[in-house]
Design a protein around this motif. Structure first.
Motif, PDB file in Angstrom:
ATOM      1  N   ARG A 463      35.275  49.471 -64.520  1.00  0.00           N
ATOM      2  CA  ARG A 463      35.506  48.723 -65.757  1.00  0.00           C
ATOM      3  C   ARG A 463      34.222  48.684 -66.588  1.00  0.00           C
ATOM      4  NH1 ARG A 463      39.050  45.332 -68.154  1.00  0.00           N
ATOM      5  NH2 ARG A 463      38.217  43.555 -69.302  1.00  0.00           N
ATOM      6  N   ASN A 464      34.363  48.932 -67.864  1.00  0.00           N
ATOM      7  CA  ASN A 464      33.228  48.793 -68.785  1.00  0.00           C
ATOM      8  C   ASN A 464      33.297  47.368 -69.347  1.00  0.00           C
ATOM      9  OD1 ASN A 464      31.691  48.738 -71.231  1.00  0.00           O
ATOM     10  ND2 ASN A 464      31.696  50.980 -71.233  1.00  0.00           N
ATOM     11  N   GLN A 465      32.379  46.547 -68.841  1.00  0.00           N
ATOM     12  CA  GLN A 465      32.431  45.123 -69.206  1.00  0.00           C
ATOM     13  C   GLN A 465      32.133  44.918 -70.684  1.00  0.00           C
ATOM     14  OE1 GLN A 465      33.576  42.887 -67.351  1.00  0.00           O
ATOM     15  NE2 GLN A 465      33.497  43.757 -65.297  1.00  0.00           N
ATOM     16  N   LEU A 466      31.252  45.760 -71.186  1.00  0.00           N
ATOM     17  CA  LEU A 466      30.843  45.609 -72.590  1.00  0.00           C
ATOM     18  C   LEU A 466      32.021  45.882 -73.541  1.00  0.00           C
ATOM     19  CD1 LEU A 466      28.079  45.060 -73.972  1.00  0.00           C
ATOM     20  CD2 LEU A 466      27.972  47.496 -74.423  1.00  0.00           C
ATOM     21  N   GLY A 467      32.742  46.964 -73.235  1.00  0.00           N
ATOM     22  CA  GLY A 467      33.858  47.323 -74.117  1.00  0.00           C
ATOM     23  C   GLY A 467      35.165  46.647 -73.725  1.00  0.00           C
ATOM     24  N   GLY A 468      35.216  46.113 -72.504  1.00  0.00           N
ATOM     25  CA  GLY A 468      36.433  45.444 -72.037  1.00  0.00           C
ATOM     26  C   GLY A 468      37.556  46.409 -71.733  1.00  0.00           C
ATOM     27  N   TYR A 469      37.194  47.597 -71.254  1.00  0.00           N
ATOM     28  CA  TYR A 469      38.230  48.571 -70.907  1.00  0.00           C
ATOM     29  C   TYR A 469      37.879  49.222 -69.564  1.00  0.00           C
ATOM     30  CZ  TYR A 469      34.732  51.581 -73.114  1.00  0.00           C
ATOM     31  OH  TYR A 469      33.566  52.198 -73.463  1.00  0.00           O
ATOM     32  N   TRP A 470      38.889  49.923 -69.014  1.00  0.00           N
ATOM     33  CA  TRP A 470      38.698  50.642 -67.759  1.00  0.00           C
ATOM     34  C   TRP A 470      38.349  52.082 -68.083  1.00  0.00           C
ATOM     35  CZ3 TRP A 470      39.126  47.657 -63.387  1.00  0.00           C
ATOM     36  CH2 TRP A 470      39.721  46.407 -63.537  1.00  0.00           C
ATOM     37  N   VAL A 471      37.545  52.681 -67.183  1.00  0.00           N
ATOM     38  CA  VAL A 471      37.077  54.043 -67.457  1.00  0.00           C
ATOM     39  C   VAL A 471      37.470  54.967 -66.312  1.00  0.00           C
ATOM     40  CG1 VAL A 471      35.059  55.476 -67.947  1.00  0.00           C
ATOM     41  CG2 VAL A 471      35.078  53.094 -68.643  1.00  0.00           C
ATOM     42  N   ALA A 472      38.015  56.114 -66.659  1.00  0.00           N
ATOM     43  CA  ALA A 472      38.256  57.162 -65.660  1.00  0.00           C
ATOM     44  C   ALA A 472      37.327  58.310 -65.982  1.00  0.00           C
ATOM     45  CB  ALA A 472      39.703  57.616 -65.730  1.00  0.00           C
ATOM     46  N   ARG A 473      36.511  58.679 -65.000  1.00  0.00           N
ATOM     47  CA  ARG A 473      35.595  59.803 -65.209  1.00  0.00           C
ATOM     48  C   ARG A 473      36.135  61.017 -64.480  1.00  0.00           C
ATOM     49  NH1 ARG A 473      30.971  57.575 -67.221  1.00  0.00           N
ATOM     50  NH2 ARG A 473      30.890  55.327 -67.014  1.00  0.00           N
ATOM     51  N   THR A 474      35.483  62.159 -64.678  1.00  0.00           N
ATOM     52  CA  THR A 474      35.947  63.374 -63.990  1.00  0.00           C
ATOM     53  C   THR A 474      35.882  63.189 -62.477  1.00  0.00           C
ATOM     54  OG1 THR A 474      33.737  64.179 -64.395  1.00  0.00           O
ATOM     55  CG2 THR A 474      35.461  65.079 -65.750  1.00  0.00           C
ATOM     56  N   LYS A 475      34.903  62.421 -62.007  1.00  0.00           N
ATOM     57  CA  LYS A 475      34.763  62.229 -60.573  1.00  0.00           C
ATOM     58  C   LYS A 475      35.870  61.302 -60.015  1.00  0.00           C
ATOM     59  CE  LYS A 475      30.561  60.393 -60.754  1.00  0.00           C
ATOM     60  NZ  LYS A 475      29.347  59.643 -60.405  1.00  0.00           N
ATOM     61  N   ASP A 476      36.645  60.692 -60.906  1.00  0.00           N
ATOM     62  CA  ASP A 476      37.761  59.859 -60.453  1.00  0.00           C
ATOM     63  C   ASP A 476      39.059  60.660 -60.329  1.00  0.00           C
ATOM     64  OD1 ASP A 476      36.139  57.625 -60.419  1.00  0.00           O
ATOM     65  OD2 ASP A 476      36.489  57.185 -62.530  1.00  0.00           O
ATOM     66  N   ALA A 477      38.990  61.964 -60.519  1.00  0.00           N
ATOM     67  CA  ALA A 477      40.188  62.806 -60.354  1.00  0.00           C
ATOM     68  C   ALA A 477      40.625  62.718 -58.892  1.00  0.00           C
ATOM     69  CB  ALA A 477      39.864  64.239 -60.729  1.00  0.00           C
ATOM     70  N   HIS A 478      41.918  62.675 -58.701  1.00  0.00           N
ATOM     71  CA  HIS A 478      42.383  62.406 -57.343  1.00  0.00           C
ATOM     72  C   HIS A 478      43.757  63.039 -57.135  1.00  0.00           C
ATOM     73  CE1 HIS A 478      42.475  60.361 -53.576  1.00  0.00           C
ATOM     74  NE2 HIS A 478      43.443  59.511 -53.891  1.00  0.00           N
ATOM     75  N   ALA A 479      44.112  63.229 -55.845  1.00  0.00           N
ATOM     76  CA  ALA A 479      45.453  63.715 -55.486  1.00  0.00           C
ATOM     77  C   ALA A 479      46.033  62.775 -54.438  1.00  0.00           C
ATOM     78  CB  ALA A 479      45.346  65.129 -54.937  1.00  0.00           C
ATOM     79  N   TRP A 480      47.308  62.503 -54.524  1.00  0.00           N
ATOM     80  CA  TRP A 480      47.977  61.627 -53.558  1.00  0.00           C
ATOM     81  C   TRP A 480      49.439  62.060 -53.445  1.00  0.00           C
ATOM     82  CZ3 TRP A 480      46.438  60.257 -58.432  1.00  0.00           C
ATOM     83  CH2 TRP A 480      47.417  59.817 -59.323  1.00  0.00           C
TER      84      TRP A 480
END
Lengths: 671, 413
Positions: A463-480
């Motif tokens: 979470r980006n506290q300053l902007g008040g939003y959640w962030v997905a980065r490339t390293k958060d790519a996932h498979a399930w």
């Protein structure tokens, strides 16, 4: 100074020769070279100010463009080696400018000669060169640099006094030799390895450009890993405004495993926007599911401008509000829109409760199929894992427990040559990453009779506290994996050991700030684009149509085109001339003005009366609003100016000023 | 963030400095050529443009390397003159001494950041060859374009060897300051009213002529008279202080009043009337100081200068120094200095007024001067030509345009 000018001439001759060599067009370059030869002495000069020279260059550019449009060279194909005839004309244009410098500068030639020369070289070098041509071009380039070096070395007055004297020449020559030698050898090496360099360069560029792997029609095992670890790991891909932690954002779902990659044969259908729903300008509402729950959660998703493919949404997304006209949805409730512009946001409306999904028998069959290449030992393994389990939830728990207890997470896996990656992973139990765990779980669940699918996307925890939003980065790519329960609800199966899951992490505050600023700029950009995109589109279309019309007129009616160009030049030339004030006209206007004023006061100058006589007559007369003495003086002064040789602008100004002094108060008649 | 900002600003300033001063026209051209060739070559290695890019890159790179290797170790002797005249070029001779055991090539002096008023006749004046431990002379021609007092930035000793692409050097030579006097055309003072007047402050000498110190009689003591001139015998005889009087104490003392009021909201430097008035004042000062007069009072703008205490020798230079630095006033200075000026005028023989405006205040100033017994001459500088003659106290106001003054059409007043 003549030595310096001769070097300039050699530069022009070199550029011209190169044009001839590579275009096989002799006439015009030769003409320009001869012209430069004429101008080298400095006898023929045209003195133009800098501004006028620039205007001339622009007019020449228009001329060359017109010639390109109408020339046979353009219409009947390219006879030289040039990629595009456009470059041929650019080369000619700059060669012309290079030549003109000799006529604008009588003494020292300006440094722009080298710039023009470079541009001629650049235009002429647009060829797919053979070995011989490549060598020839290199020879031209080295000669050009040699001449340019000598040209600059002789550009100062002092340098010209003793250009080749003492040890200075020795060191200068030595430097030049070094330059030529190094350039030659490096050029040769690049030519030798150019394919290797190109490939490396292009691959690098390709990695920088796209976020595609893993979210395309097929998903190779390892593609998500590429995204997570080999590309820019920390780049934000998605920013999500939501009341709760977004968690799993689905990008693609697959049901068919073949040759170590997942694919999908799910049917896709186009969704039209819902009508009768009030939406913001340029956005439309789409219903992904027929059944909608209550208290829907909203996820406002802002993809990074580079992410131009794929839309992301949590499981059980019901509605989507997006700036598109048509949405494409597949059987896995994965949706996408080709017209979505990178950086534009969309909103997912998600049911907090699981929603049932009715599958057709074909769909259910596809979700239960196991790969043909699957080792029989895997079936035994599945039997062991699911021993004693009855419900789908128990089976999911069993498979998760199995992977969490028997496997270690490691980014990357080395599969022996000839082995099927999935068999190797399930039977040899090597350390692996999320894609293997998700694939393994999907296959094992299917062996246990549970319909399941392989899903890739992002696991959003930061979470980006300053902007008040959640962030997905490339390293958060996932498979399930996702498994279908007995009640037809989809369950998320997380088989990856906890240490391999994207998790919430602490980010440097400076990075947070910079990212917030960058996101703010993106939002501004989106706003502006959203506001002006339609206007721009229409304007561009309009311009395109107009441009095509104009160019077709010029191309098809060459004579008319040339004539109009000439006409434009003439009009421009006429307007360009500084208009001199017409003093005679002005003078007459002044007299008419005075006579008209006097007429109002019953004083008319007779036809045969001279100005002096009129002035004498006025002296004794009372004139309301005028001093009669002064008006008489003014008339005499006027006569002196008018009939005493050349009329100067100053005299005119003086008369105008003098006229102002003749006025008095309106109610006060004077004598 | 502020640190990052300052770093960026510093880098920008450095880049600007390098682009403006360290790179020659040739260097800039080659860098642009490298950019063009680089962009074209970046398209593909299939086209042979990379040869051109490489050649240009190595050309610039090796030139830079060579100029760094041949960076001169030079000492410079010489400096700008302290005084110069506006629009009159002057030559400065510098001597360069090579301190190195290697010869230096293409050594030049760079005056970067020179005030805008100065223009170098030749941008890059170079010494092509400076032998080891040897000396060479370098002549720089400078044209000052605007009067004023200027701090000349330090000169950079550089070499542009081998191909005049870059100026490499670190030795800075301090040059100093220059006062640029206003330009003026010589002027003849015709019929300047002559009337000797007693000057209680003491002796003064004219530049070229004066009166002999001859005894002319006695008179009553006035405050300020030196005590050594008191005639005690006469005092005893007449019972009141009496002093001896000599001819030399009477002199034709001239006051110069220069109006510097340019009006509100006008740029101080771009006011041709003021420049013309300054030029005319300089011309009048020269005509008086080297003539039969002594400029005793000089009012320029809002300041009054009196030269009574000193001798008149050197007054002209002092006046030029003042004129060099005079700026236009946005508020009328006469309102401020009128009382003081009126007091001083009583000691003048003649006053020359050079006005930029003609209004009640200025008319009254002239009348005050006349009432104080001074003979006056009024010059009015206006942008427009006069349509009628202006008179004051029976004499004509001389009206001139800036063009007339600045182009030397005024030969006498």
């Amino acid at each position: 100074m003549i030595f310096h000018r001769i070097l300039g001439l050699l530069l022009v001759l070199l550029s011209g020769t190169m044009m001839v060599c590579f275009s096989e067009q002799l006439f015009f370059p030769l003409l320009l070279m001869l012209l430069a030869l004429v101008g080298v002495s400095g006898r023929f000069q045209f003195r133009l100010s800098r501004e006028r020279r620039i205007i001339l260059y622009l007019v020449l550019a228009l001329f060359f463009q017109a010639v390109r449009r109408v020339s046979a060279y353009f219409h009947f194909g390219v006879s030289g080696f040039f990629f595009y005839t456009f470059f041929y004309f650019i080369g000619l244009y700059f060669l012309t400018l290079e030549t003109l410098e000799f006529f604008f500068f009588p003494r020292r030639l300006p440094a722009t000669l080298v710039i023009f020369g470079t541009l001629v070289m650049c235009s002429a070098g647009n060829i797919y060169a053979t070995e011989r041509q490549d060598f020839l071009y290199q020879a031209f380039a080295l000669s050009f640099v040699t001449l340019a070096a000598l040209f600059f070395a002789t550009s100062s007055r002092e340098a010209l006094r003793s250009p080749f004297s003492n040890s200075r020449s020795f060191w200068r020559t030595l430097t030049l030799v070094f330059i030529l030698l190094t350039s030659f050898l490096t050029g040769q090496q690049i030519r030798k390895y150019r394919e290797v360099i190109s490939r490396a360069f292009i691959e690098r560029l390709a990695r920088m450009e796209t976020f595609g792997p893993g979210f395309s029609a097929t998903a190779r095992l390892g593609s998500v890993m590429d995204l997570r670890y080999r590309l820019r790991e920390a780049s934000p891909v998605l920013r999500v405004y939501s009341q709760r932690r977004p968690g799993y954002l689905r990008g693609r779902a697959y049901e068919e495993y073949r040759r170590s990659e997942w694919g999908s044969v799910a049917s896709r259908r186009d969704l039209s926007a819902l009508t009768g729903v009030r939406t913001p300008a340029g956005r439309n509402f789409f219903a992904i599911r027929k059944t909608a729950g209550k208290n829907l959660l909203t996820f406002d998703i802002w993809p990074a401008p580079q992410v131009e493919e794929g839309m992301f949404a949590p499981l059980y997304t019901v509605y989507v509000l997006a700036p598109v006209n048509v949405l494409e949805v597949d059987d896995h409730s994965i949706f996408d829109a080709g017209e979505l512009i990178g950086g534009f946001n969309y909103t997912d409306y998600v049911s907090p409760e699981p929603l049932p999904e009715n599958l057709t028998p074909e769909q259910r069959q596809r979700l239960l199929s196991v790969p043909e290449s699957l080792d029989p030992a895997v079936r035994e393994l599945a039997r062991d894992i699911f021993q004693g389990t009855r419900t789908v939830k128990e089976k999911v728990a069993a498979v998760e427990r199995y992977f969490h207890t028997h496997y270690r997470y490691h980014p990357g896996i080395s599969v022996p040559l000839g082995e099927d990656p999935l068999n190797y992973f399930l039977l040899k139990r090597p350390a692996a990453h999320c894609e293997y765990f998700a694939s393994g779980a999907t296959v094992l669940l299917r062996l246990a009779g549970v319909p399941s699918r392989y899903v890739v996307g992002f696991l959003v925890e930061e979470r980006n506290q300053l902007g008040g939003y959640w962030v997905a980065r490339t390293k958060d790519a996932h498979a399930w994996a996702e498994a279908l329960s007995e009640e037809n609800y989809w369950l998320t199966v997380e088989a990856t050991p906890p240490e391999g899951l994207p998790r919430e992490r602490t980010v440097n505050q400076a990075v947070v700030l910079l990212e917030s600023i960058s996101f703010y700029l993106q939002r501004v950009q989106v706003f502006l684009r959203a506001e002006f995109v339609f206007w721009m589109k229409s304007f561009r279309e309009h311009l395109k149509v107009s441009g095509q019309k104009i160019s077709s007129v010029i191309a098809n009616r060459s004579v008319a085109g040339l004539a109009s160009m000439l006409l434009l030049v003439v009009i421009f030339r006429l307007l360009w001339k500084r208009r001199k004030p017409d003093v005679h006209r002005h003078l007459q206007h002044l007299l008419r003005k005075v006579e008209r004023s006097l007429l109002w006061r019953q004083q008319r100058r007779h036809h045969a009366e001279t100005l002096h006589q009129f002035a004498a007559r006025l002296r004794g007369v009372s004139l309301r609003g005028y001093d009669s003495q002064r008006i008489a003086e003014w008339l005499e002064a006027y006569a002196r100016v008018r009939y005493k040789g050349e009329i100067k602008l100053e005299s005119l100004q003086q008369l105008t000023q003098q006229l102002r002094t003749t006025r008095t108060s309106w109610w006060k008649p004077t004598k | 963030m502020s640190r990052v900002g300052s770093e960026i600003r510093a880098m920008w300033a450095w880049s600007l400095y390098v682009w403006r001063y360290r790179l020659t026209d040739g260097g800039k051209t080659v860098l642009l050529a490298i950019s063009c060739a680089g962009m074209a070559a970046a398209v593909s290695l299939e086209i042979p443009l990379y040869h051109l890019f490489l050649s240009l890159m190595f050309f610039y790179g090796f030139s830079w390397l060579a100029s760094s290797l041949f960076q001169p170790r030079v000492k410079v002797y010489g400096s700008f003159p302290e005084k110069a005249m506006e629009k009159v070029s002057f030559q400065v001779n510098f001597t360069l001494e090579n301190l190195s055991r290697r010869p230096a090539y293409d050594v030049g002096l760079g005056f970067f950041g020179l005030p805008g008023a100065f223009r170098l006749k030749d941008e890059d004046v170079l010494v092509p060859f400076l032998p080891a431990r040897g000396r060479a002379r370098l002549q720089v021609t400078v044209v000052p374009g605007q009067r004023g007092w200027y701090q000349i930035p330090d000169a950079l000793v550089y070499t542009s060897f081998p191909f005049h692409l870059r100026r490499t050097g670190e030795v800075f030579h301090r040059v100093g300051t220059v006062t640029v006097w206003p330009f003026f055309h010589p002027l003849r003072l015709v019929s300047l009213p002559l009337r000797s007047r007693h000057q209680p402050g003491g002796l003064a000498f004219g530049a070229s002529c004066g009166d002999s110190p001859e005894y002319i009689g006695n008179r009553e003591y006035r405050p300020g008279d030196p005590t050594r001139r008191i005639d005690f015998r006469s005092w005893a005889r007449l019972a009141r202080p009496v002093v001896r009087e000599y001819q030399e104490e009477y002199y034709c003392r001239v006051g110069l009043v220069l109006d510097a009021f340019v009006g509100p909201r006008r740029h101080r430097r771009s006011f041709p009337e003021l420049e013309a008035a300054v030029s005319l004042t300089a011309a009048v000062a020269e005509a008086t100081c080297y003539g039969e007069y002594v400029v005793d009072l000089f009012a320029a703008g809002a300041d009054i200068y009196t030269f009574r205490a000193g001798r008149s020798i050197g007054q002209f230079e002092q006046i030029l120094d003042i004129l060099a630095c005079l700026q236009g006033c946005h508020q009328d200075p006469l309102e401020k200095i009128l009382p003081l000026l009126a007091e001083e005028l009583s000691r003048m023989s003649a006053v020359i007024f050079i006005f930029l405006q003609w209004n009640q205040l200025r008319r009254s100033l002239v009348r005050i001067a006349e009432e104080a017994g001074c003979l006056t001459r009024v010059v009015l500088i206006r942008a427009t030509r006069p349509t009628e003659k202006r008179m004051i106290s029976g004499q004509e106001v001389i009206e001139l345009t800036p063009e007339q003054v600045l182009t030397g059409q005024v030969e006498k007043i």
